[in-house]
Design a protein around this motif. Sequence first.
Motif, PDB file in Angstrom:
ATOM      1  N   ALA A   1       0.865  -1.210   0.064  1.00  0.00           N
ATOM      2  CA  ALA A   1      -0.086  -0.049   0.037  1.00  0.00           C
ATOM      3  C   ALA A   1       0.857   1.187   0.045  1.00  0.00           C
ATOM      4  N   MET A   2       1.762   1.170   0.874  1.00  0.00           N
ATOM      5  CA  MET A   2       2.915   2.391   0.682  1.00  0.00           C
ATOM      6  C   MET A   2       3.632   2.589  -0.724  1.00  0.00           C
ATOM      7  N   ILE A   3       3.846   1.364  -1.357  1.00  0.00           N
ATOM      8  CA  ILE A   3       4.633   1.759  -2.660  1.00  0.00           C
ATOM      9  C   ILE A   3       3.508   2.302  -3.504  1.00  0.00           C
ATOM     10  N   GLU A   4       2.261   1.830  -3.670  1.00  0.00           N
ATOM     11  CA  GLU A   4       1.278   2.093  -4.391  1.00  0.00           C
ATOM     12  C   GLU A   4       0.677   3.557  -4.394  1.00  0.00           C
ATOM     13  N   GLY A   5       0.812   4.128  -3.003  1.00  0.00           N
ATOM     14  CA  GLY A   5       0.607   5.448  -2.677  1.00  0.00           C
ATOM     15  C   GLY A   5       1.828   6.309  -3.370  1.00  0.00           C
ATOM     16  N   ARG A   6       3.102   5.892  -3.182  1.00  0.00           N
ATOM     17  CA  ARG A   6       4.110   6.747  -3.819  1.00  0.00           C
ATOM     18  C   ARG A   6       3.992   6.943  -5.202  1.00  0.00           C
ATOM     19  N   MET A   7       3.707   5.808  -5.650  1.00  0.00           N
ATOM     20  CA  MET A   7       3.493   5.861  -7.141  1.00  0.00           C
ATOM     21  C   MET A   7       2.343   6.644  -7.543  1.00  0.00           C
ATOM     22  N   ALA A   8       1.241   6.750  -6.997  1.00  0.00           N
ATOM     23  CA  ALA A   8       0.216   7.690  -7.296  1.00  0.00           C
ATOM     24  C   ALA A   8       0.563   9.061  -6.944  1.00  0.00           C
TER      25      ALA A   8
ATOM     26  N   ILE B   1       3.501  10.419  -7.295  1.00  0.00           N
ATOM     27  CA  ILE B   1       4.625  10.978  -8.214  1.00  0.00           C
ATOM     28  C   ILE B   1       3.835  11.165  -9.525  1.00  0.00           C
ATOM     29  N   ALA B   2       2.832  10.288  -9.789  1.00  0.00           N
ATOM     30  CA  ALA B   2       1.993  10.497 -11.158  1.00  0.00           C
ATOM     31  C   ALA B   2       1.195  11.842 -11.063  1.00  0.00           C
ATOM     32  N   ALA B   3       0.858  12.300  -9.648  1.00  0.00           N
ATOM     33  CA  ALA B   3       0.059  13.355  -9.640  1.00  0.00           C
ATOM     34  C   ALA B   3       0.936  14.609  -9.735  1.00  0.00           C
ATOM     35  N   ALA B   4       2.259  14.443  -9.432  1.00  0.00           N
ATOM     36  CA  ALA B   4       3.108  15.435  -9.217  1.00  0.00           C
ATOM     37  C   ALA B   4       3.352  15.931 -10.691  1.00  0.00           C
ATOM     38  N   GLU B   5       3.418  14.780 -11.430  1.00  0.00           N
ATOM     39  CA  GLU B   5       3.675  15.052 -13.030  1.00  0.00           C
ATOM     40  C   GLU B   5       2.612  15.575 -13.785  1.00  0.00           C
ATOM     41  N   TYR B   6       1.470  15.021 -13.255  1.00  0.00           N
ATOM     42  CA  TYR B   6       0.179  15.654 -13.951  1.00  0.00           C
ATOM     43  C   TYR B   6      -0.114  17.237 -13.653  1.00  0.00           C
ATOM     44  N   LEU B   7       0.294  17.481 -12.417  1.00  0.00           N
ATOM     45  CA  LEU B   7       0.217  19.087 -12.032  1.00  0.00           C
ATOM     46  C   LEU B   7       1.332  19.838 -12.329  1.00  0.00           C
ATOM     47  N   GLY B   8       2.440  19.195 -13.135  1.00  0.00           N
ATOM     48  CA  GLY B   8       3.522  19.990 -13.582  1.00  0.00           C
ATOM     49  C   GLY B   8       4.548  20.330 -12.731  1.00  0.00           C
ATOM     50  N   TYR B   9       4.566  19.697 -11.432  1.00  0.00           N
ATOM     51  CA  TYR B   9       5.824  19.643 -10.681  1.00  0.00           C
ATOM     52  C   TYR B   9       6.867  19.037 -10.947  1.00  0.00           C
ATOM     53  N   ILE B  10       6.675  17.939 -11.771  1.00  0.00           N
ATOM     54  CA  ILE B  10       8.075  17.317 -12.562  1.00  0.00           C
ATOM     55  C   ILE B  10       7.644  16.883 -13.737  1.00  0.00           C
ATOM     56  N   ASP B  11       8.866  16.887 -14.452  1.00  0.00           N
ATOM     57  CA  ASP B  11       8.445  16.559 -15.869  1.00  0.00           C
ATOM     58  C   ASP B  11       8.671  15.165 -16.323  1.00  0.00           C
ATOM     59  N   LYS B  12       8.255  14.578 -17.552  1.00  0.00           N
ATOM     60  CA  LYS B  12       8.147  13.324 -17.736  1.00  0.00           C
ATOM     61  C   LYS B  12       9.439  12.432 -17.472  1.00  0.00           C
ATOM     62  N   ASP B  13      10.693  12.939 -17.637  1.00  0.00           N
ATOM     63  CA  ASP B  13      11.735  12.426 -17.232  1.00  0.00           C
ATOM     64  C   ASP B  13      11.982  12.217 -15.896  1.00  0.00           C
TER      65      ASP B  13
END
Length: 54
Positions: free
Chosen positions: A26-33, A35-47
């Motif tokens: 559950a912790m790993i899945e939450g971390r992945m979610a 990170i994906a949200a940060a990319e979606y919101l523009g806080y990190i780029d695709k790389d």
Amino acid sequence: MKRYDLIVVGAGPSVLSAAIEAASSAMIEGRMAGIAAAEYLGYIDKDELDSELK
């Protein structure tokens, strides 16, 4: 996103191991979610997304 509850019934080392593994997953899945949200919101780029999820 679906939410699940998990109940582990029993006693002994195998039950404790199962509960720890479920919490770890559950912790790993939450971390992945997150990170994906940060990319979606523009806080990190695709790389950065790709490197964080490896």
